[in-house]
Design an enzyme around this catalytic site. Structure first.
Site, PDB file in Angstrom:
ATOM      1  N   SER A 171       0.816  -0.994  -0.259  1.00  0.00           N
ATOM      2  CA  SER A 171      -0.020   0.001   0.084  1.00  0.00           C
ATOM      3  C   SER A 171       0.884   1.102   0.080  1.00  0.00           C
ATOM      4  O   SER A 171       0.246   2.396  -0.016  1.00  0.00           O
ATOM      5  CB  SER A 171      -0.996  -0.061   1.196  1.00  0.00           C
ATOM      6  OG  SER A 171       0.001   0.034   2.423  1.00  0.00           O
ATOM      7  N   CYS A 172       2.202   1.136   0.144  1.00  0.00           N
ATOM      8  CA  CYS A 172       2.890   2.380   0.295  1.00  0.00           C
ATOM      9  C   CYS A 172       3.732   2.580  -0.828  1.00  0.00           C
ATOM     10  O   CYS A 172       3.863   3.891  -1.436  1.00  0.00           O
ATOM     11  CB  CYS A 172       3.932   2.405   1.556  1.00  0.00           C
ATOM     12  SG  CYS A 172       2.773   2.513   3.168  1.00  0.00           S
ATOM     13  N   PHE A 173       4.846   1.827  -0.948  1.00  0.00           N
ATOM     14  CA  PHE A 173       5.695   1.893  -2.180  1.00  0.00           C
ATOM     15  C   PHE A 173       5.504   2.595  -3.359  1.00  0.00           C
ATOM     16  O   PHE A 173       5.921   3.583  -3.979  1.00  0.00           O
ATOM     17  CB  PHE A 173       6.954   0.918  -2.055  1.00  0.00           C
ATOM     18  CG  PHE A 173       7.629   0.590  -0.865  1.00  0.00           C
ATOM     19  CD1 PHE A 173       8.012   1.299   0.006  1.00  0.00           C
ATOM     20  CD2 PHE A 173       8.639  -0.464  -0.820  1.00  0.00           C
ATOM     21  CE1 PHE A 173       8.831   1.297   1.203  1.00  0.00           C
ATOM     22  CE2 PHE A 173       9.471  -0.758   0.129  1.00  0.00           C
ATOM     23  CZ  PHE A 173       9.382   0.007   1.216  1.00  0.00           C
TER      24      PHE A 173
ATOM     25  N   ASP B 148       3.620   5.943  -3.027  1.00  0.00           N
ATOM     26  CA  ASP B 148       4.214   7.061  -2.417  1.00  0.00           C
ATOM     27  C   ASP B 148       5.172   7.427  -3.527  1.00  0.00           C
ATOM     28  O   ASP B 148       5.678   8.586  -3.674  1.00  0.00           O
ATOM     29  CB  ASP B 148       5.074   6.610  -1.204  1.00  0.00           C
ATOM     30  CG  ASP B 148       4.089   6.473  -0.031  1.00  0.00           C
ATOM     31  OD1 ASP B 148       2.861   6.926  -0.276  1.00  0.00           O
ATOM     32  OD2 ASP B 148       4.116   5.902   0.893  1.00  0.00           O
TER      33      ASP B 148
END
Ligand code: UDX
Length: 423
Positions: free
Chosen positions: A262-264, A267
């Site tokens: 869900s992040c890399f 982002d």
């Protein structure tokens, strides 16, 4: 301290449970009634080791879940932990941040005590000052200096989030008024970690830069791995030697099918969009994403070079979660791989120890099995997409395949006659 947390997603729920373990009185606000109801019964909406134990311990004591923003009145601090998903153009969508900020200001209207609003969600630099603060203050309706703002990014890894909360490498606090910084720092009393203080915008950027750097380490390792494979060199031997340089560190050098979660991806895309919007060309960041996209297709190209046309072929896909120890499939590298297999007419036989149900929401038409052995039975080939430790035990199960073509996108198998994506 009495605190409130907005949003019972991964970050909000873990943060709420962990702050209650530190002895604070926590009010968790979740507007989804069904989700809030389940949490209230001690059921976490996702798999996270240690989380349900904390919920059960604190729910009838110092942790309360509610659907009403009004409950934040009387708190000293409110953390914003809502999602910042990707917009179609890759930028961070701040709609949940805006509405949470507005609702906080509204709920605090009648308050006469100081309150600090802390942004924990990952947001582009400038968001706390120019989006959150004005939205809170507009709804609050008074400019009497009672409300202050801070930015306190999280660095929690899924599957280890509770452990990461209590043993962080550092705690970052961005602030503009001293009182806000002191209050947030006091909340972490008892946690042994350096506190890094900075301006609001720098704290927001620390989070993006950290994730982008970690993603870059992975893409770099993947590129070195792709080169090593052509040269017949084991990239894992290489990176062991590279990582022992203390300037580099051994972590996040595992080559493979690329990063998901869900992040890399989200982002890095948001940072690319931000850079371009201010006239800067983010060359490295774009390459980080390009290498990552390419790794998934490398699995397919390798498979085609081993078994030819994929149409009608039975392909076992072991591992659907974006990494081990989670049921989360967000941006999992298994998604582009399954998509390419389906496009080519292959029959997909999928198995994941935890994530079959989550992946069935994205690909309802493929076959799911309750064990690796069942997924492998009669398969023409097998692709390993997640580093589940239990896959290391698989050996005789591969004998059930029609032909023993095994390509691993994560270095996890110990069986014979397997091939790695870049080793
Ligand atoms: C990440 C950050 O680590 C965390 O600090 C941040 O708060 C949220 O994003 P998470 O998404 O839980 O955490 O996953 P992480 O363990 O970092 O792994 C991300 C992806 O990179 C996974 O798909 C994993 O398989 C992959 N990965 C990781 C590699 O391909 N190689 C590595 O060496 C490490």
């Amino acid at each position: 301290m009495r605190i409130s947390i907005i949003g019972a997603g991964y970050v909000g729920l873990v943060t709420a449970a962990c702050f209650s373990e530190l002895g604070h009185e926590v009010h968790l606000v979740e507007i989804d009634r069904e989700k809030a109801g389940a949490i209230d019964r001690g059921i976490a909406p996702f798999h996270e080791p240690g989380l349900e134990a904390l919920l059960k311990k604190h729910l009838l004591r110092n942790l309360e879940i509610t659907c009403e923003y009004q409950e934040i009145a009387g708190s000293e601090c409110t953390f914003i932990c809502v999602g910042t998903p990707s917009s179609p153009d890759g930028s961070a969508d701040l709609c949940f941040i805006r509405s949470a900020a507005h609702s906080i200001g509204d709920a605090l209207k009648g308050e006469g005590d100081p309150h600090t609003v802390v942004v924990k969600s990952t947001v582009p630099p400038g968001t706390t000052r120019t989006v959150v603060a004005p939205a809170v203050m507009e709804a609050f309706g008074r400019q009497d200096g009672l409300i202050t703002f801070a930015m306190n990014p999280e660095f929690l890894r899924e599957g280890r989030a509770v452990e990461d909360f209590f043993h962080p490498d550092r705690i970052v606090i961005g602030y503009s008024e001293d009182i806000a910084c002191r209050k947030v720092a006091a909340l972490y009393d008892g946690i042994d970690a350096p506190i890094v203080t900075s301006g609001l915008e720098a704290a927001e950027m620390i989070k993006y830069a950290s994730n982008a750097f970690l993603a870059a380490k992975i893409s770099f390792s993947n590129e070195i791995g792709n080169i090593c494979k052509r040269l017949g060199i084991d990239v894992y031997e290489v990176m062991r030697g590279v990582g022992l340089d203390t300037r580099i560190s051994p972590q996040f050098l595992n080559a493979g099918a690329g990063f998901g979660g869900s992040c890399f991806p989200k982002d890095v895309s948001a940072l690319i969009h931000l850079a371009e919007s201010i006239g800067e060309e983010p060359r490295i960041l774009k390459s980080v994403m390009e290498v990552n996209e390419h790794q998934a297709f490398r699995m397919i190209t390798m498979l085609e070079s081993r078994i030819g046309d994929l149409c009608g072929k039975q392909v076992a896909v072991l591992g659907l979660a974006f990494k081990d120890n989670t049921d989360d499939v967000r941006d999992s590298r298994a998604i582009p791989v399954i998509s390419a297999l389906v496009d080519r007419g292959a029959v997909v036989r999928a198995f994941d120890p935890l994530a079959n149900t989550a992946m069935a929401r994205i690909f309802p038409g493929i076959n799911y099995y309750g064990s690796a052995e069942e997924a492998l039975t009669g398969a023409d080939a097998c692709l390993v997409m997640t580093e589940w430790p239990e896959f290391a035990q698989l050996e005789d199960e591969f004998d059930r395949m029609k032909s023993r073509v095994i390509i691993e996108g994560r270095r996890i198998l110990t069986c014979k006659e397997k091939e790695g994506i870049c080793w």
